[in-house]
Motif scaffolding. Structure first.
Motif, PDB file in Angstrom:
ATOM      1  N   PHE A 181       0.855  -1.194   0.000  1.00 56.52           N
ATOM      2  CA  PHE A 181       0.000   0.000   0.000  1.00 56.52           C
ATOM      3  C   PHE A 181       0.891   1.246   0.000  1.00 56.52           C
ATOM      4  N   PRO A 182       1.410   1.625  -1.167  1.00 54.26           N
ATOM      5  CA  PRO A 182       2.376   2.733  -1.261  1.00 54.26           C
ATOM      6  C   PRO A 182       1.860   4.061  -0.722  1.00 54.26           C
ATOM      7  N   LEU A 183       0.565   4.262  -0.701  1.00 54.15           N
ATOM      8  CA  LEU A 183       0.017   5.548  -0.267  1.00 54.15           C
ATOM      9  C   LEU A 183      -0.157   5.633   1.245  1.00 54.15           C
ATOM     10  N   VAL A 184       0.035   4.521   1.920  1.00 55.88           N
ATOM     11  CA  VAL A 184      -0.125   4.506   3.377  1.00 55.88           C
ATOM     12  C   VAL A 184       1.182   4.946   4.032  1.00 55.88           C
ATOM     13  N   ALA A 185       1.091   5.957   4.879  1.00 55.16           N
ATOM     14  CA  ALA A 185       2.283   6.465   5.571  1.00 55.16           C
ATOM     15  C   ALA A 185       2.425   5.766   6.923  1.00 55.16           C
ATOM     16  N   LEU A 186       3.523   5.059   7.102  1.00 56.54           N
ATOM     17  CA  LEU A 186       3.798   4.378   8.365  1.00 56.54           C
ATOM     18  C   LEU A 186       5.107   4.909   8.949  1.00 56.54           C
ATOM     19  N   PRO A 187       5.204   4.963  10.270  1.00 63.05           N
ATOM     20  CA  PRO A 187       6.469   5.432  10.874  1.00 63.05           C
ATOM     21  C   PRO A 187       7.610   4.479  10.528  1.00 63.05           C
ATOM     22  N   THR A 188       8.798   5.020  10.383  1.00 70.09           N
ATOM     23  CA  THR A 188       9.971   4.196  10.075  1.00 70.09           C
ATOM     24  C   THR A 188      10.997   4.320  11.195  1.00 70.09           C
ATOM     25  N   ASP A 189      11.837   3.328  11.291  1.00 71.14           N
ATOM     26  CA  ASP A 189      12.881   3.307  12.324  1.00 71.14           C
ATOM     27  C   ASP A 189      14.157   3.906  11.732  1.00 71.14           C
ATOM     28  N   PRO A 190      14.614   5.048  12.238  1.00 73.04           N
ATOM     29  CA  PRO A 190      15.776   5.723  11.643  1.00 73.04           C
ATOM     30  C   PRO A 190      17.060   4.900  11.665  1.00 73.04           C
ATOM     31  N   GLN A 191      17.189   3.951  12.601  1.00 70.69           N
ATOM     32  CA  GLN A 191      18.436   3.192  12.664  1.00 70.69           C
ATOM     33  C   GLN A 191      18.601   2.248  11.470  1.00 70.69           C
ATOM     34  N   PHE A 192      17.475   1.978  10.763  1.00 69.13           N
ATOM     35  CA  PHE A 192      17.560   1.119   9.583  1.00 69.13           C
ATOM     36  C   PHE A 192      17.492   1.921   8.281  1.00 69.13           C
ATOM     37  N   ALA A 193      17.525   3.242   8.400  1.00 67.18           N
ATOM     38  CA  ALA A 193      17.497   4.087   7.203  1.00 67.18           C
ATOM     39  C   ALA A 193      18.719   3.783   6.340  1.00 67.18           C
ATOM     40  N   GLY A 194      18.493   3.641   5.059  1.00 70.10           N
ATOM     41  CA  GLY A 194      19.605   3.348   4.152  1.00 70.10           C
ATOM     42  C   GLY A 194      19.883   1.875   3.973  1.00 70.10           C
ATOM     43  N   LEU A 195      19.238   1.031   4.768  1.00 75.45           N
ATOM     44  CA  LEU A 195      19.415  -0.414   4.622  1.00 75.45           C
ATOM     45  C   LEU A 195      18.244  -0.982   3.832  1.00 75.45           C
ATOM     46  N   THR A 196      18.537  -1.511   2.666  1.00 73.99           N
ATOM     47  CA  THR A 196      17.511  -2.119   1.822  1.00 73.99           C
ATOM     48  C   THR A 196      18.024  -3.456   1.313  1.00 73.99           C
ATOM     49  N   ALA A 197      17.188  -4.113   0.526  1.00 72.35           N
ATOM     50  CA  ALA A 197      17.580  -5.411  -0.029  1.00 72.35           C
ATOM     51  C   ALA A 197      18.787  -5.297  -0.952  1.00 72.35           C
ATOM     52  N   SER A 198      19.015  -4.114  -1.501  1.00 74.37           N
ATOM     53  CA  SER A 198      20.125  -3.933  -2.445  1.00 74.37           C
ATOM     54  C   SER A 198      21.363  -3.298  -1.812  1.00 74.37           C
ATOM     55  N   THR A 199      21.307  -3.041  -0.511  1.00 74.72           N
ATOM     56  CA  THR A 199      22.448  -2.413   0.160  1.00 74.72           C
ATOM     57  C   THR A 199      23.653  -3.349   0.155  1.00 74.72           C
ATOM     58  N   LYS A 200      24.799  -2.807  -0.202  1.00 71.83           N
ATOM     59  CA  LYS A 200      26.045  -3.574  -0.180  1.00 71.83           C
ATOM     60  C   LYS A 200      26.804  -3.212   1.098  1.00 71.83           C
ATOM     61  N   LEU A 201      26.856  -4.146   1.991  1.00 67.16           N
ATOM     62  CA  LEU A 201      27.541  -3.898   3.261  1.00 67.16           C
ATOM     63  C   LEU A 201      28.983  -4.372   3.189  1.00 67.16           C
ATOM     64  N   GLN A 202      29.839  -3.611   3.843  1.00 66.84           N
ATOM     65  CA  GLN A 202      31.222  -4.049   3.956  1.00 66.84           C
ATOM     66  C   GLN A 202      31.275  -5.253   4.891  1.00 66.84           C
ATOM     67  N   PRO A 203      32.070  -6.261   4.567  1.00 68.67           N
ATOM     68  CA  PRO A 203      32.167  -7.406   5.476  1.00 68.67           C
ATOM     69  C   PRO A 203      32.709  -6.971   6.828  1.00 68.67           C
ATOM     70  N   VAL A 204      32.252  -7.654   7.866  1.00 72.47           N
ATOM     71  CA  VAL A 204      32.725  -7.334   9.212  1.00 72.47           C
ATOM     72  C   VAL A 204      34.210  -7.670   9.308  1.00 72.47           C
ATOM     73  N   ALA A 205      34.982  -6.653   9.643  1.00 70.08           N
ATOM     74  CA  ALA A 205      36.431  -6.861   9.714  1.00 70.08           C
ATOM     75  C   ALA A 205      36.762  -7.853  10.821  1.00 70.08           C
ATOM     76  N   LYS A 206      37.697  -8.734  10.544  1.00 69.21           N
ATOM     77  CA  LYS A 206      38.115  -9.670  11.574  1.00 69.21           C
ATOM     78  C   LYS A 206      39.629  -9.786  11.557  1.00 69.21           C
ATOM     79  N   ILE A 207      40.169 -10.150  12.682  1.00 66.15           N
ATOM     80  CA  ILE A 207      41.607 -10.352  12.793  1.00 66.15           C
ATOM     81  C   ILE A 207      41.834 -11.793  13.202  1.00 66.15           C
ATOM     82  N   THR A 208      42.586 -12.511  12.417  1.00 66.04           N
ATOM     83  CA  THR A 208      42.842 -13.913  12.706  1.00 66.04           C
ATOM     84  C   THR A 208      44.014 -14.047  13.664  1.00 66.04           C
ATOM     85  N   VAL A 209      44.155 -15.243  14.215  1.00 68.56           N
ATOM     86  CA  VAL A 209      45.272 -15.514  15.121  1.00 68.56           C
ATOM     87  C   VAL A 209      46.599 -15.261  14.408  1.00 68.56           C
TER      88      VAL A 209
END
Length: 366
Positions: A143-171
């Motif tokens: 329902f594109p015309l229905v306005a619902l509140p959104t959570d700002p902490q997830f702004a910018g995160l969509t199905a097409s978002t390319k996230l950087q891999p979580v950096a890790k340090i090996t032994v």
């Protein structure tokens, strides 16, 4: 490994030599199996920082959005959609849903958090918020015309978002970093040789490619158990053996194990690696903090005492001093009718019930 049996050529026709080589090969194979078992077990993460928890949750949210976007069915009734959102938002339902999503995500990454722990609560909170946000977005797609509140902490995160891999340090990388760190005091040749042997043992036990953030206290306690079985001068006795092999071979030969202080030096070296990772902000804290082997207290020969037997105590407290004596002076050990409750009377009783030595009993009671 995908094998039912493993065949090895011992490359000798001598029976005794074959027996020796066969034993070594069996130890090596056992070590390989141990490595595989560790790889199959989820790594217990002792703690996640808020940033680490958010990185995991953000990656989960993008994946969850991809799954939602691929769904062919859409809401046809706004009333039904809002009712579904309200049902999901109830404490019981959202708790169940977020728990299942968190468990699935952690299992997929080969991680495990203790439910109810601070890290679990932090991660679960992000996922709970993400489920509500995803449900609202699902309604918005129908329902594109229905306005619902959104959570700002997830702004910018969509199905097409390319996230950087979580950096890790090996032994392996962490040891290389510490070895090449020019801000550290240079080590002597002797210390360098010792540290190199310790780093090698740490690498063999925890795995060169293991993310140090996945090493928790339970795994470190397993390392402690192994150190207490590791022979002294292992590299001299078995120069080509891993620490797992050295432990088994030393047990067969009944060789002496590491002294407690030497084993603790391995643990201090491990701790210095973790603290280096904390300084570089790869870890939030040192998981080995406070984990050292407690040395057994040695009692000097002059301080060793045999405990009093029942007959000893009976003899002491059946003396005239306790059953009736002549007086509390020279006649305290002569049978009589007086029981004088002064220092001589109380000191043995205080020693008996408190464990104090005679010279530790207060002067007034002696």
């Amino acid at each position: 490994m995908g094998k039912v049996e493993i065949k090895k050529s011992l490359k000798t026709s001598d029976y005794r030599e074959a027996q020796l080589r066969g034993r070594i090969e069996r130890v090596k194979i056992d070590a390989e199996w141990e490595t595989l078992r560790r790889q199959l077990s989820p790594a217990v993460v002792s703690e996640l920082s808020e940033r680490e928890a958010w990185q995991l949750a953000a990656r989960w949210f993008v994946d969850f959005e991809k799954r939602n976007a691929e769904k062919s069915d859409r809401w046809t009734s706004l009333e039904d959609a809002e009712r579904e959102l309200a049902a999901l938002s109830t404490p019981e339902n959202i708790a169940t849903a977020s728990y299942q999503e968190a468990e699935h995500m952690l299992a997929k990454d080969g991680l495990r958090l203790v439910p109810g722990s601070h890290s679990w609560t932090r991660l679960n909170g992000f996922i709970r918020d993400g489920l509500i946000e995803a449900a609202r977005r699902d309604i918005a797609r129908s329902f594109p015309l229905v306005a619902l509140p959104t959570d700002p902490q997830f702004a910018g995160l969509t199905a097409s978002t390319k996230l950087q891999p979580v950096a890790k340090i090996t032994v392996k990388k962490l040891i290389a970093h510490v070895r090449s760190d020019t801000t550290r005091s240079p080590m002597s040749k002797k210390t360098t040789l010792k540290r190199t042997a310790q780093w090698q043992a740490i690498t063999e036990f925890f795995g060169a490619d293991t993310d140090v953030a996945q090493i928790g206290r339970p795994r470190i306690r397993e390392f402690i158990d192994l150190l207490q079985k590791l022979p002294s001068n292992a590299t001299k006795h078995f120069p080509d053996a891993t620490i797992f092999e050295a432990v088994q071979l030393a047990a067969d030969k009944k060789l002496p194990v590491l002294a407690t202080e030497t084993a603790n030096d391995y643990l201090r070296t491990l701790g210095s690696l973790f603290r280096a990772a904390v300084r570089e902000e790869w870890l939030t804290k040192d998981p080995s903090d406070g984990l050292l082997i407690q040395a057994k207290t040695k009692v000097a020969a002059k301080d060793k005492r045999l405990p009093f037997s029942y007959d000893d105590l009976k003899a002491i407290f059946s003396a005239p001093l306790y059953t009736g004596c002549k007086d509390d002076e020279a006649g305290y050990n002569v049978e009589g009718t007086k029981i004088v409750r002064r220092g001589r009377f109380w000191a043995p009783l205080m020693a008996l019930y408190t464990g104090m030595r005679l010279n530790e009993v207060p002067i007034d009671a002696r």
